[in-house]
Design a protein around this motif. Structure first.
Motif, short mmCIF file in Angstrom:
data_model
loop_
_atom_site.label_atom_id
_atom_site.label_comp_id
_atom_site.label_asym_id
_atom_site.label_seq_id
_atom_site.Cartn_x
_atom_site.Cartn_y
_atom_site.Cartn_z
N ASP A 43 47.12 37.04 17.57
CA ASP A 43 47.46 37.11 16.16
C ASP A 43 47.68 38.55 15.70
O ASP A 43 48.50 38.81 14.82
N SER A 44 46.97 39.47 16.29
CA SER A 44 47.04 40.86 15.86
C SER A 44 48.39 41.52 16.15
O SER A 44 48.69 42.57 15.58
N VAL A 45 49.18 40.91 17.03
CA VAL A 45 50.47 41.54 17.39
C VAL A 45 51.66 40.66 17.06
O VAL A 45 52.82 41.10 17.25
N LYS A 46 51.43 39.48 16.56
CA LYS A 46 52.55 38.59 16.22
C LYS A 46 53.48 39.25 15.21
O LYS A 46 53.04 39.85 14.25
N GLY A 47 54.77 39.14 15.48
CA GLY A 47 55.77 39.73 14.60
C GLY A 47 56.04 41.19 14.87
O GLY A 47 56.99 41.75 14.32
N ARG A 48 55.23 41.82 15.69
CA ARG A 48 55.43 43.25 16.02
C ARG A 48 55.75 43.47 17.49
O ARG A 48 56.52 44.37 17.82
N PHE A 49 55.15 42.68 18.35
CA PHE A 49 55.35 42.83 19.79
C PHE A 49 56.21 41.68 20.32
O PHE A 49 56.13 40.56 19.83
N GLN B 42 57.89 45.03 24.30
CA GLN B 42 58.44 45.85 23.23
C GLN B 42 57.43 45.85 22.09
O GLN B 42 57.08 44.78 21.57
N MET B 43 57.00 47.03 21.71
CA MET B 43 55.98 47.17 20.67
C MET B 43 56.57 47.94 19.50
O MET B 43 56.94 49.11 19.64
N ASN B 44 56.66 47.29 18.37
CA ASN B 44 57.20 47.89 17.15
C ASN B 44 56.11 47.97 16.09
O ASN B 44 55.08 47.30 16.18
N SER B 45 56.37 48.77 15.07
CA SER B 45 55.43 48.92 13.95
C SER B 45 54.01 49.17 14.46
O SER B 45 53.05 48.53 14.01
#
Length: 123
Positions: free
Chosen positions: A61-67, A81-84
């Motif tokens: 949950d901590s990385v959903k939408g960003r990774f 791929q790690m964004n934001s």
């Protein structure tokens, strides 16, 4: 099977990094893969997993939408791929091969581990 993770580094909050995990061996495409991370003083935690053909993924949950995880079986490589990025993403990131058909969140399911690559996010 041997795994070699790379792509870590120092980045400012809000920035991006792309991690790679290259696997040796011709059976790479048969396995689910996962990325885990371990921050100083904390237990290793699941980040994301992908099944053998990329058709199924699972995110913390901590990385959903960003990774975003992906894989290229022709290159025996899985990517993260790690964004934001946030300071709390700072950790050593490990790739691993799962012994299960689907990528689970339990470290006990993973049988081969890479050496880890350090990601540091500054505020």
């Amino acid at each position: 099977v041997q795994l070699q993770a790379s792509g870590g580094g120092l980045v400012q909050a809000g920035g991006s990094l792309r991690l790679s995990c290259a696997a040796s061996g011709r059976t790479f495409s048969r396995y689910s893969m996962g990325w885990f991370r371990q921050a100083p003083g904390k237990e290793r935690e699941f980040v994301v997993g992908i099944n053998w053909n990329g058709g199924r993924t699972s995110y913390a949950d901590s990385v959903k939408g960003r990774f975003t995880i992906s894989r290229d079986n022709t290159k025996n490589t899985v990517y993260l791929q790690m964004n934001s990025l946030k300071p709390e993403d700072t950790a050593v990131y490990y790739c691993a091969i799962s012994g299960s058909y689907y990528p689970g969140e339990n470290t006990d399911e993973y049988v081969y581990w890479g050496q880890g690559t350090l990601v540091t996010v500054s505020s």
